[in-house]
Scaffold this motif. Sequence first.
Motif, PDB file in Angstrom:
ATOM      1  N   TYR A   1      -7.344   4.888   2.109  1.00 51.30           N
ATOM      2  CA  TYR A   1      -7.944   4.094   1.050  1.00 51.30           C
ATOM      3  C   TYR A   1      -7.451   2.658   1.153  1.00 51.30           C
ATOM      4  O   TYR A   1      -6.703   2.161   0.315  1.00 51.30           O
TER       5      TYR A   1
ATOM      6  N   SER B   1       0.860  -1.180   0.000  1.00 50.82           N
ATOM      7  CA  SER B   1       0.000   0.000   0.000  1.00 50.82           C
ATOM      8  C   SER B   1       0.896   1.230   0.000  1.00 50.82           C
ATOM      9  O   SER B   1       1.830   1.320   0.799  1.00 50.82           O
TER      10      SER B   1
ATOM     11  N   ASP C   1      -9.577   3.180  -8.781  1.00 53.06           N
ATOM     12  CA  ASP C   1      -9.163   3.755  -7.493  1.00 53.06           C
ATOM     13  C   ASP C   1      -9.517   5.230  -7.386  1.00 53.06           C
ATOM     14  O   ASP C   1     -10.082   5.682  -6.385  1.00 53.06           O
TER      15      ASP C   1
ATOM     16  N   GLU D   1      -2.325   6.207  -0.383  1.00 52.88           N
ATOM     17  CA  GLU D   1      -3.479   5.445   0.102  1.00 52.88           C
ATOM     18  C   GLU D   1      -3.551   5.451   1.619  1.00 52.88           C
ATOM     19  O   GLU D   1      -4.637   5.484   2.197  1.00 52.88           O
TER      20      GLU D   1
ATOM     21  N   LYS E   1      -9.320  -1.483  -0.117  1.00 51.43           N
ATOM     22  CA  LYS E   1      -8.771  -0.593   0.828  1.00 51.43           C
ATOM     23  C   LYS E   1      -9.926   0.194   1.372  1.00 51.43           C
ATOM     24  O   LYS E   1      -9.895   1.360   1.336  1.00 51.43           O
TER      25      LYS E   1
END
Length: 732
Positions: free
Chosen positions: A525, A516, A587, A520, A728
């Motif tokens: 996220y 990650s 995303d 993020e 996420k």
Amino acid sequence: MGRKVTVAVTTLNQWALDFEGNMNRILQSIQEAKEMGALYRTGPELEICGYSCEDHFYEPDTYLHSWQVLAELLKSATCKDMLIDVGMPVQHRNVLYNCRVAFLNKKILLIRPKMLLCEDGNYRESRWFSPWTKERQTEEYYLPRMISAITNQSTVPIGDAVIATKDTCIGFEICEELWNPQSRHIPLGLDGVEIIANGSGSYMELRKAYVTVDLVKSATFKSGGAYLFSNLRGCDGQRIYFNGCSCVAVNGEIVSRGLQFALHDVEVVTATIDLEDIRSYRTQIRSRSHLAASNPPFPRITVDFALSDDEDVYLTTSPPIQWQYLTPEEEIELGPACWLWDYLRRSGQGGFFLPLSGGVDSTSTACIVFSMCTQICDAIQKGESQVLYDVRKILCQSDYTPSDPMELCNRLLVTCYMASENSSQETKQRASQLASEIGSYHFPIVIDAAVSAVIGIFTSATGFVPKFRTKGGCPRQNLALQNIQARLRMVLSYLFAQLMLWVRGRPGGLLVLGSSNVDEALRGYMTKYDCSSADVNPIGGISKTDLKSFLQYAKNRFFLPSLSEILQAPPTAELEPLADGQITQTDEQDMGMTYAELSEFGRLRKTQHCGPFSMFHKLVHTWSDKCTPHEVAEKVKHFFRCYAINRHKMTVLTPSYHAETYSPDDNRFDHRPFLYRVHWNWQFKAIDDAVAQMSKEKRGSSDRPQDVKLSSASTSNVNSHFMRGDRKGVLI
């Protein structure tokens, strides 16, 4: 008359509380320095105990063992006839100090405490140490009896003093003292100190290597002299990676330097300096001479020892060199890979397990492991026996020598594509192709049965069947169904990590790698305890933008053609149902902001210390060419809502390689609450009032409409984004 001296700076990969290993590396550096002709050796900060002992500095054991190591150094024949200083903690009159201890031929000459402590970034030095505040003063330090038995000294000077040899004068700075506006090298140089040694523990951040180099050069440019900078390198038990780059500067020019990243534990760099060059440089700066004439003197510790001799006519002084800085892509290639190597060999595990999704993040992690394997093979080919020993120890194979990086990667890295009914064939194929190019031990699995079983337990208990949004479910159901996939991937990752070496007929287990990125984490996220929850995360401090640039570089660096397709694909979690076999979820759409915007929010929040109102006022000008004030306000408010909702996730964030200045890591680097009032009533009202005022002023000067369609991540979706998530997820 002797005037040329050879000095040595050392880069050591120390480990907190590894007293035996640290001592051996110090002795090796002294031996190498002596073989290279140096008569003075300096080393990194707190090299005896390791820099990152943290609250272990409260323990008497840490000081006892540090003195025991110093006793061994004093007794060692390796240290004979060489002036040496080492870094260690010292307790004086019940106060803890971070010190340099200088010694020569079984005699301690001076204990010099750190005078300016570092308190920013990842540093918390005043939690354990106090600064020495008595300028140009020394006191008597009563030595432990074990040391007195060796040196025949009962007391030695401790404080702000310098060492005067027969031919020159040596002074000290310790790390932060170089960075501080009132650096100690200025008064030291004015008092005739010609060689200044700095033992440092400076860590790596992207694009920051030039800072240390510029400071070292500047330290001798204004006032002349030789500056010896010794830094730690490696992971000594923390998220940070010490930056290396030990060097020697003379009269504003770098004359010798070490590497920034490397796998070997000991690096010694020497330089030969002509003292007359320093004296000539200083005397021609007339304002410096006038100031030096009235400079208060430092206490001098006189020693019957010379760094030069009458035969130095045969020595060649070290000429200036040009410092070649690494690009950010090269820093990402080398830094996290070296950090992973240190972590792997010191953890006692047998390799890594990585859920490989075929996206930019997990691909970057895989490429970093491949870079580690490449560096290992290169080091072994260059004769680095310690690296070969560590590889054999990790693989439990005493006669093994890697043939190439792909073959080694197959032994050290297990990758797995964890497919669900929401996964596309394209990402599965990309993951498989990359694995074949780097050589990882790869296999796919399908997790649908596990997902169905978990949902079945919920349905049996409640009588309710959750559905995706596309099938009539509400946002809460949609989010829960995404999160359960992500969390099951974490559970399966640990299962395979524990048992895959058993399957392959090897002892031990694997470290689970997270993938990650820093953006993020900042946005939250990610699903709490999903596959972002791992043992270590080499990309957790790196932005999405930098990772893409790294993969573009790695494509050519490592000859990985699959990276072209991976870079072209839009980032997606693949946790919602496909439409006719095609991905519908991305995303940036889920986040309600672009990765570029996230990086901007992160730097303003952390490095420029902006709250919602001040962030709005900065961005309303920066983004004036693409957004109206109202649009900027909505973007800022959306970011802070999401940040507040998800801040709690940082308390369980996987330990990550620190690389970015706006990292939201809760453990040390970013000390902020993890429970917020998410509506930011007062702050958001201030933004709204500012927007209204701007609109009023604009209407007074123009009849043009104020609002235009957003160029990216439409704010009309803010309310839906507020409840959405991905691999996420947003809320939980």
